[in-house]
Design a protein around this motif. Structure first.
Motif, mmCIF file in Angstrom:
data_model
loop_
_atom_site.group_PDB
_atom_site.id
_atom_site.type_symbol
_atom_site.label_atom_id
_atom_site.label_comp_id
_atom_site.label_asym_id
_atom_site.label_seq_id
_atom_site.Cartn_x
_atom_site.Cartn_y
_atom_site.Cartn_z
ATOM 1 N N HIS A 197 0.685 -1.141 -0.027
ATOM 2 C CA HIS A 197 0.007 -0.094 0.000
ATOM 3 C C HIS A 197 0.803 1.317 -0.054
ATOM 4 C CE1 HIS A 197 -3.427 2.419 1.464
ATOM 5 N NE2 HIS A 197 -2.413 3.337 1.838
ATOM 6 N N GLU A 198 1.690 1.422 0.714
ATOM 7 C CA GLU A 198 2.651 2.415 1.050
ATOM 8 C C GLU A 198 3.476 2.823 -0.143
ATOM 9 O OE1 GLU A 198 1.821 4.556 3.314
ATOM 10 O OE2 GLU A 198 0.683 3.012 4.722
ATOM 11 N N GLU A 232 -5.593 7.385 -1.440
ATOM 12 C CA GLU A 232 -5.845 6.106 -0.707
ATOM 13 C C GLU A 232 -6.347 4.975 -1.696
ATOM 14 O OE1 GLU A 232 -4.340 5.428 1.772
ATOM 15 O OE2 GLU A 232 -3.847 7.446 2.100
ATOM 16 N N TYR A 241 -11.630 1.817 2.992
ATOM 17 C CA TYR A 241 -10.724 2.805 3.099
ATOM 18 C C TYR A 241 -10.460 3.473 1.749
ATOM 19 C CZ TYR A 241 -6.345 5.019 4.745
ATOM 20 O OH TYR A 241 -5.421 6.091 5.019
ATOM 21 N N HIS A 296 1.761 4.886 -2.715
ATOM 22 C CA HIS A 296 1.756 6.158 -2.781
ATOM 23 C C HIS A 296 3.021 6.841 -3.466
ATOM 24 C CE1 HIS A 296 -1.778 6.721 -0.247
ATOM 25 N NE2 HIS A 296 -1.148 5.978 0.938
ATOM 26 N N ALA A 309 -3.473 3.899 -3.743
ATOM 27 C CA ALA A 309 -2.547 2.925 -2.939
ATOM 28 C C ALA A 309 -3.237 1.390 -2.814
ATOM 29 C CB ALA A 309 -2.226 3.772 -1.553
HETATM 30 ZN ZN ZN Z 1 -2.156 5.159 2.452
#
Ligand code: ZN
Ligand code: ZN
Ligand code: ZN
Length: 364
Positions: free
Chosen positions: A190-191, A252, A245, A194, A255
């Motif tokens: 996920h990170e 988001e 989310y 970004h 990501a």
């Molecule tokens: Zn995030």
């Protein structure tokens, strides 16, 4: 992930193995060859029959049981491997609990790097690119001004809270947040999404199509998160987003989508290594899905990947349930979500996003 075999005895070994359980040979991973090789030591250097002309040293973090990657031995060469050279901060490993958790984090990080290297994505360090270079902070959950460490991304710097390596803590956070899935590898995937938004989307030709698919990224991020945590995801979100989310903000969403792209691609590769041919869901039985005979990390057409993934995910979930485990992939892929995943696929392959998307527009 591909399936690795000890090149000395033919035993199947895991990517994380530092030695072969059967023949006892030391093993190391050569990122530039994507090979886990058996090793022989001679005067402090390691050599392998696979590449007999070269000598190697282990990454410095191998001394802490935190790495099994190799570096070509050169005078004045790097002491950290292609993955560990991105570490900016690690916890105090004289504390044995910190050491154990950091070792767990490193294993997940190596799997992330396997994918990044296979996709040939840029992985510049902070030294090489002081503005956008990639670096990691693995921080113990010590309150700073009363605040816990937050896992997150900021201009190439990825912070992972050490507590996420603790199974009980991570599971309690997962339950408290109402998430169906929470893993260390998922955090990394996920990170890094970004990070690649910064590199591949912002100010790039792909930005226009990004906005069409994911929404306006200039929306106030702090405010968007406040609204999400106050109200949750809007009704009907599973039609348009891969997770609740993901609805919080277009960043988001991207990501989350990027993480799923890596989950899917990496798992399809492993299914290919085992020659798995998953039977499609009942209503799709007329669709013939063959074994995976392509490299998902090199596949420009995302439809090919997803056609294999959907029955495979169903098989994985059913295998897990047979063992009393929760679903391995507790998500639903709608056409809108698949379109976003296809966008990521074209992005990471450097394909001309506009052209591919013109084709998708024509389809629907
Ligand atoms: Zn995030
Ligand atoms: Zn062996
Ligand atoms: Zn290393």
């Amino acid at each position: 992930m591909k399936l690795f075999v000890c090149d000395h005895c033919g035993n199947t070994v895991y990517f994380e193995n530092a030695s072969c359980e059967r023949c006892g040979h030391k093993l190391g991973y050569l990122p530039e060859k994507n090979a886990l090789v058996s090793l022989v030591e001679s005067s402090g250097l390691w050599s392998t029959p696979a590449f007999p002309d070269d000598a190697y040293v282990f990454c410095e973090n191998a001394h802490h049981g935190a790495c099994n990657w190799l570096i070509r031995a050169e005078p004045g060469g790097d002491i950290y491997c292609a993955a560990c050279r991105h570490n900016e901060t690690i916890p105090d490993i004289t504390n044995s609990l910190n050491l154990t958790r950091w070792q767990v984090i490193e294993r997940a990080k190596k799997r992330l790097f396997y994918s990044l290297l296979r996709l040939r994505l840029p992985v510049e360090t902070r030294n090489e690119d002081p503005v956008h270079g990639l670096s990691f902070r693995f921080l113990a959950d010590m309150p700073v001004a009363g605040l816990p460490v937050m896992t997150g991304h900021d201009s190439g710097i990825i912070t992972i809270a050490l507590a996420e390596a603790d199974d009980a803590e991570r599971e309690s956070r997962r339950a408290a947040m109402g998430e169906p899935y929470r893993t260390l590898l998922g955090h990394f995937r996920h990170e890094i999404g970004h990070h690649y938004w910064d590199l591949l989307v912002e100010g790039q030709p792909a930005a226009q199509r990004f906005t069409q698919l994911f929404g306006d990224a200039s929306a106030d991020y702090g405010r968007a998160l406040e609204v999400y945590y106050a109200n949750g995801a809007p009704m009907g979100w599973p039609q348009t987003h891969i997770s609740a989310y993901a609805t919080a903000h277009p960043w988001e969403d991207f990501a989350e989508t990027f993480a799923h792209y890596l989950h899917i691609t990496d798992t399809v590769e492993m299914a290919g290594a085992f020659g798995v041919r998953a039977r499609p869901r009942n209503q799709d039985e007329h669709i013939v899905v063959d074994q995976v005979r392509f490299d998902p990390y090199m596949e420009p057409d995302f439809d090919v990947i997803i056609d294999h993934w959907v029955p495979l995910a169903s098989m994985l979930n059913n295998l897990n349930r047979a063992m009393g485990h929760p679903d391995a992939y507790p998500f639903i892929l709608t056409p809108q979500v698949i379109e976003k995943l296809a966008f990521v696929n074209s992005l990471v392959h450097g394909a001309p996003v506009q052209e591919q998307l013109a084709r998708l527009d024509a389809v629907g």
